[in-house]
Design a protein around this motif. Structure first.
Motif, PDB file in Angstrom:
ATOM      1  N   ARG A   1       2.187  21.048 -11.277  1.00  0.00           N
ATOM      2  CA  ARG A   1       1.974  20.958  -8.827  1.00  0.00           C
ATOM      3  C   ARG A   1       3.468  20.377  -9.745  1.00  0.00           C
ATOM      4  NH1 ARG A   1      -2.788  18.293  -8.106  1.00  0.00           N
ATOM      5  NH2 ARG A   1      -2.453  16.892  -9.891  1.00  0.00           N
ATOM      6  N   GLY A   2       3.697  20.891  -8.318  1.00  0.00           N
ATOM      7  CA  GLY A   2       5.351  20.334  -6.753  1.00  0.00           C
ATOM      8  C   GLY A   2       5.637  20.029  -7.309  1.00  0.00           C
ATOM      9  N   LEU A   3       6.267  21.716  -8.798  1.00  0.00           N
ATOM     10  CA  LEU A   3       7.880  21.837  -9.042  1.00  0.00           C
ATOM     11  C   LEU A   3       7.843  23.648  -7.932  1.00  0.00           C
ATOM     12  CD1 LEU A   3       7.141  22.035 -12.880  1.00  0.00           C
ATOM     13  CD2 LEU A   3       8.313  20.709 -11.392  1.00  0.00           C
ATOM     14  N   ALA A   4       9.410  23.378  -7.770  1.00  0.00           N
ATOM     15  CA  ALA A   4      10.250  24.272  -6.545  1.00  0.00           C
ATOM     16  C   ALA A   4       8.701  24.929  -5.687  1.00  0.00           C
ATOM     17  CB  ALA A   4       9.783  25.327  -8.056  1.00  0.00           C
TER      18      ALA A   4
ATOM     19  N   THR B   1      11.683  29.271 -12.298  1.00  0.00           N
ATOM     20  CA  THR B   1      11.053  28.026 -12.770  1.00  0.00           C
ATOM     21  C   THR B   1      10.129  27.759 -12.974  1.00  0.00           C
ATOM     22  OG1 THR B   1      12.668  27.725 -10.277  1.00  0.00           O
ATOM     23  CG2 THR B   1      11.228  26.150 -11.682  1.00  0.00           C
ATOM     24  N   LEU B   2       9.164  28.183 -13.293  1.00  0.00           N
ATOM     25  CA  LEU B   2       7.534  27.733 -13.857  1.00  0.00           C
ATOM     26  C   LEU B   2       7.656  28.866 -15.410  1.00  0.00           C
ATOM     27  CD1 LEU B   2       5.835  25.819 -12.825  1.00  0.00           C
ATOM     28  CD2 LEU B   2       7.864  26.664 -10.406  1.00  0.00           C
ATOM     29  N   TYR B   3       8.383  29.888 -15.589  1.00  0.00           N
ATOM     30  CA  TYR B   3       8.107  30.414 -16.044  1.00  0.00           C
ATOM     31  C   TYR B   3       8.295  29.741 -18.208  1.00  0.00           C
ATOM     32  CZ  TYR B   3       6.492  35.194 -15.725  1.00  0.00           C
ATOM     33  OH  TYR B   3       4.821  36.076 -14.197  1.00  0.00           O
ATOM     34  N   PRO B   4       9.368  29.229 -17.795  1.00  0.00           N
ATOM     35  CA  PRO B   4      10.097  28.287 -18.764  1.00  0.00           C
ATOM     36  C   PRO B   4       9.199  26.979 -19.203  1.00  0.00           C
ATOM     37  CG  PRO B   4      12.113  28.751 -17.871  1.00  0.00           C
ATOM     38  CD  PRO B   4      11.040  29.494 -17.143  1.00  0.00           C
ATOM     39  N   VAL B   5       8.276  26.486 -17.830  1.00  0.00           N
ATOM     40  CA  VAL B   5       7.701  25.477 -18.573  1.00  0.00           C
ATOM     41  C   VAL B   5       6.491  26.110 -18.336  1.00  0.00           C
ATOM     42  CG1 VAL B   5       6.314  23.778 -16.921  1.00  0.00           C
ATOM     43  CG2 VAL B   5       9.165  23.915 -16.965  1.00  0.00           C
ATOM     44  N   TRP B   6       5.735  27.372 -18.333  1.00  0.00           N
ATOM     45  CA  TRP B   6       4.246  27.787 -18.941  1.00  0.00           C
ATOM     46  C   TRP B   6       4.764  28.661 -20.325  1.00  0.00           C
ATOM     47  CZ3 TRP B   6       4.206  30.886 -13.646  1.00  0.00           C
ATOM     48  CH2 TRP B   6       3.485  30.316 -12.782  1.00  0.00           C
ATOM     49  N   SER B   7       5.929  28.586 -20.837  1.00  0.00           N
ATOM     50  CA  SER B   7       6.084  28.304 -21.808  1.00  0.00           C
ATOM     51  C   SER B   7       5.461  27.714 -23.344  1.00  0.00           C
ATOM     52  CB  SER B   7       7.341  29.624 -22.175  1.00  0.00           C
ATOM     53  OG  SER B   7       8.280  28.398 -21.796  1.00  0.00           O
TER      54      SER B   7
ATOM     55  N   ASP C   1      -5.518  30.664  -5.599  1.00  0.00           N
ATOM     56  CA  ASP C   1      -4.835  30.369  -5.950  1.00  0.00           C
ATOM     57  C   ASP C   1      -4.033  29.520  -7.639  1.00  0.00           C
ATOM     58  OD1 ASP C   1      -2.341  32.363  -7.417  1.00  0.00           O
ATOM     59  OD2 ASP C   1      -1.369  32.106  -5.561  1.00  0.00           O
ATOM     60  N   GLY C   2      -3.809  29.919  -7.946  1.00  0.00           N
ATOM     61  CA  GLY C   2      -2.628  28.260  -9.178  1.00  0.00           C
ATOM     62  C   GLY C   2      -2.197  27.331  -8.350  1.00  0.00           C
ATOM     63  N   ALA C   3      -2.095  26.211  -8.505  1.00  0.00           N
ATOM     64  CA  ALA C   3      -2.243  24.889  -8.683  1.00  0.00           C
ATOM     65  C   ALA C   3      -0.483  24.858  -8.093  1.00  0.00           C
ATOM     66  CB  ALA C   3      -3.268  24.036  -8.925  1.00  0.00           C
ATOM     67  N   ALA C   4      -0.063  25.795  -9.260  1.00  0.00           N
ATOM     68  CA  ALA C   4       1.867  25.236  -9.025  1.00  0.00           C
ATOM     69  C   ALA C   4       1.981  26.026  -7.372  1.00  0.00           C
ATOM     70  CB  ALA C   4       2.409  26.147  -9.701  1.00  0.00           C
ATOM     71  N   SER C   5       1.415  27.333  -6.672  1.00  0.00           N
ATOM     72  CA  SER C   5       1.212  27.215  -5.467  1.00  0.00           C
ATOM     73  C   SER C   5       0.774  27.287  -4.450  1.00  0.00           C
ATOM     74  CB  SER C   5       1.407  29.173  -5.590  1.00  0.00           C
ATOM     75  OG  SER C   5       0.421  29.167  -6.138  1.00  0.00           O
ATOM     76  N   ASN C   6      -0.798  25.737  -4.985  1.00  0.00           N
ATOM     77  CA  ASN C   6      -1.508  26.070  -3.699  1.00  0.00           C
ATOM     78  C   ASN C   6      -2.011  23.639  -4.949  1.00  0.00           C
ATOM     79  OD1 ASN C   6      -3.418  24.605  -2.294  1.00  0.00           O
ATOM     80  ND2 ASN C   6      -4.555  26.327  -2.512  1.00  0.00           N
ATOM     81  N   GLU C   7      -0.990  23.091  -4.415  1.00  0.00           N
ATOM     82  CA  GLU C   7      -1.014  21.838  -5.136  1.00  0.00           C
ATOM     83  C   GLU C   7      -2.768  21.454  -4.513  1.00  0.00           C
ATOM     84  OE1 GLU C   7       2.722  22.576  -5.673  1.00  0.00           O
ATOM     85  OE2 GLU C   7       1.795  22.936  -4.117  1.00  0.00           O
TER      86      GLU C   7
ATOM     87  N   THR D   1      -1.114  14.516 -19.898  1.00  0.00           N
ATOM     88  CA  THR D   1       0.002  16.054 -19.927  1.00  0.00           C
ATOM     89  C   THR D   1       0.977  16.892 -19.056  1.00  0.00           C
ATOM     90  OG1 THR D   1      -2.093  16.255 -20.962  1.00  0.00           O
ATOM     91  CG2 THR D   1      -1.231  18.778 -20.363  1.00  0.00           C
ATOM     92  N   GLN D   2       1.198  16.348 -18.064  1.00  0.00           N
ATOM     93  CA  GLN D   2       1.821  16.885 -16.837  1.00  0.00           C
ATOM     94  C   GLN D   2       3.402  16.427 -17.610  1.00  0.00           C
ATOM     95  OE1 GLN D   2       1.902  17.141 -13.119  1.00  0.00           O
ATOM     96  NE2 GLN D   2       3.344  18.474 -12.853  1.00  0.00           N
ATOM     97  N   ALA D   3       3.254  15.449 -17.898  1.00  0.00           N
ATOM     98  CA  ALA D   3       4.780  14.016 -17.870  1.00  0.00           C
ATOM     99  C   ALA D   3       4.631  14.780 -19.568  1.00  0.00           C
ATOM    100  CB  ALA D   3       4.176  13.092 -18.508  1.00  0.00           C
ATOM    101  N   THR D   4       4.121  15.021 -20.721  1.00  0.00           N
ATOM    102  CA  THR D   4       4.278  15.627 -21.354  1.00  0.00           C
ATOM    103  C   THR D   4       4.962  16.862 -21.618  1.00  0.00           C
ATOM    104  OG1 THR D   4       2.880  14.485 -23.067  1.00  0.00           O
ATOM    105  CG2 THR D   4       3.663  16.109 -24.144  1.00  0.00           C
ATOM    106  N   LEU D   5       4.470  17.663 -21.154  1.00  0.00           N
ATOM    107  CA  LEU D   5       4.554  19.649 -20.645  1.00  0.00           C
ATOM    108  C   LEU D   5       6.426  19.127 -20.329  1.00  0.00           C
ATOM    109  CD1 LEU D   5       3.852  21.901 -21.322  1.00  0.00           C
ATOM    110  CD2 LEU D   5       2.889  22.230 -19.238  1.00  0.00           C
TER     111      LEU D   5
END
Length: 450
Positions: free
Chosen positions: A77-80, A91-97, A322-328, A445-449
């Protein structure tokens, strides 16, 4: 009335049944086991051997049904935050990979816990990112849903068009078509439970027209219908998508999907913003559903879905966070309010009523998931999935219509959430997991990712 010992009785609450007559009254709801056994005005007259809850000043509704979510995104969450959809995805796909079984498990617990705290009893998830070596991601979120205690409808998503094929996702997260179909079939055989009262049902869900080949879309529809499960994908979310489909396929997203077998009462699309009049009529005629995600659509500037027109045409419409990356926020009760406000911002105050939006959150969602005979309303014989909202607050006291208080004011405290007759939330607190330790897990977990 003969009620087994140990039945739960809610007395003196305002009850919005959402039954065929749309009855509302101050009365009672009686739950025995995992079923509702009585609903009616006035007192139930039961006390001996029953657990009685004083519902004075509370509103009882059917549990909300979330029809579109990406649980894994809770730890991204909270990106882009100021990006368009395509910019956001790049922006997010490289993180999700880099997601793993462990990160998906933690993310799913966080997202599902928030859904429970905001009135959700049944959640559909669209998981379509499967990095090589990431582990059993579908099993991770299924385990999380069982621990939180929600009725769960995960979908086995997929992508087979990576960057080398002109798609958006990195090649590391796309799969071979035959591999996808085999994994999807195996997941249905392993997890899907079609029995009455099921807590776990699967659907087939290729990601979107711009990340999935036409062959995979077509073969996925054939597979789903052979297995007797439903179909889900993103469609008509942005004008960029429409332009891409026109340039690539010479037709609109809906025309493209329909040509591949993707319309019918077993299909529901996420977003469905950019449909014209003829397409809305087609959706209604075929019974094809739409998961309306107002907050995410607004956050990404994608547009406002024509929910009133879709409903008037006979197309089933449910709500999704929807996903929390577009609805925190990840709050389903807030989607009820935002669905109403955005519809009125587009088409005026008569476009949707407060009860229309409550219906989308309950019956509409149940219809999209094929569970209308079991959930979505408070009726004897239906599953005991319900929410008790406390309106004895400064924010809600004095609003004469309890439905208006729920929909138009700030989200009220949730005194009780029952799923399959079992408490998941009590006194606005999750009782199935420790909220504080879960928050620490999410942050770590978010910090590690990242």
């Amino acid at each position: 009335m003969l009620v087994p010992r140990g039945a739960l009785v809610i007395e003196g609450a305002y009850v919005a049944t959402l039954d065929p007559a749309r009855r509302e009254f101050v009365g009672h709801v009686v739950v025995s086991g995992n079923k509702i056994v009585a609903v009616g005005p006035g007192s139930s007259g039961l006390s001996e051997g029953a657990q009685v809850i004083d519902g004075s000043g509370c509103l009882v509704t059917p549990g909300f049904v979330n029809t579109h979510q990406h649980l894994y995104q809770w730890v991204t969450r909270g990106l882009a935050v100021d990006a368009t959809l395509f910019e956001w995805l790049r922006t997010l796909y490289p993180v999700w990979s880099r997601i793993t079984e462990e990160s998906v498990y933690v993310a799913a617990k966080g997202a599902l816990a928030q859904l429970a705290l905001t009135g959700c009893t049944t959640a559909a998830d669209h998981h379509y990112v499967f990095p090589r070596g990431g582990g059993d991601l579908l099993a991770a979120e299924i385990t999380a849903a069982a621990e939180v205690g929600l009725r769960f409808h995960p979908t086995r998503g997929s992508m087979d068009r990576g960057q080398k094929d002109g798609g958006l996702p990195p090649d590391s997260v796309v799969e071979d078509r035959d591999e996808i179909l085999a994994a999807t079939s195996a997941a249905i055989d392993r997890w899907h439970d079609p029995s009455p009262g099921s807590m776990l049902q699967l659907a087939v869900a290729p990601c979107s027209p711009f990340s999935v080949s036409g062959e995979l879309m077509r073969e996925s529809a054939v597979l789903a219908r052979r297995k007797g499960v439903r179909l889900h994908t993103h469609l008509a979310e942005t004008t960029d998508e429409t332009a891409w489909c026109l340039e690539t396929h010479g037709c609109t997203p809906l025309e493209y999907a329909a040509s591949l077998g993707w319309t019918g009462s077993d299909v529901w699309f996420a977003h469905g913003i950019h449909f014209d009049d003829a397409e809305i009529k087609q959706l209604g005629a075929t019974g094809t559903g739409v998961a309306h995600c107002p907050s995410s659509n607004a956050r990404l500037g994608a547009g406002i879905a024509r929910t009133a027109d879709l409903r008037a045409a006979g197309a089933p419409v449910g709500l999704g966070v929807d996903g929390a990356a577009s609805n925190e926020a990840g709050s389903l009760v807030e989607e009820v309010r935002n669905a109403l406000l955005l519809a009125r911002a587009r088409n005026g105050p008569q476009s949707l009523t407060v009860r229309d939006t409550l219906e989308m959150a309950t019956l509409g969602g149940a219809q999209l998931l094929g569970r209308l005979d079991e959930i979505g309303s408070l009726e004897p014989g239906k599953l005991a999935d319900l929410a008790v909202w406390n309106l004895n607050t400064l924010q809600h006291a004095g609003i004469p219509d309890p439905i208006a208080a729920l929909v138009l004011s700030t989200p009220p405290p949730l005194d009780l959430l029952l799923v399959n007759g079992r408490p998941v939330v009590e006194h606005n607190t999750l009782v199935t997991l420790n909220h504080q330790s879960l928050a620490r897990e999410v942050a770590k977990t978010q910090a590690t990712l990242l």
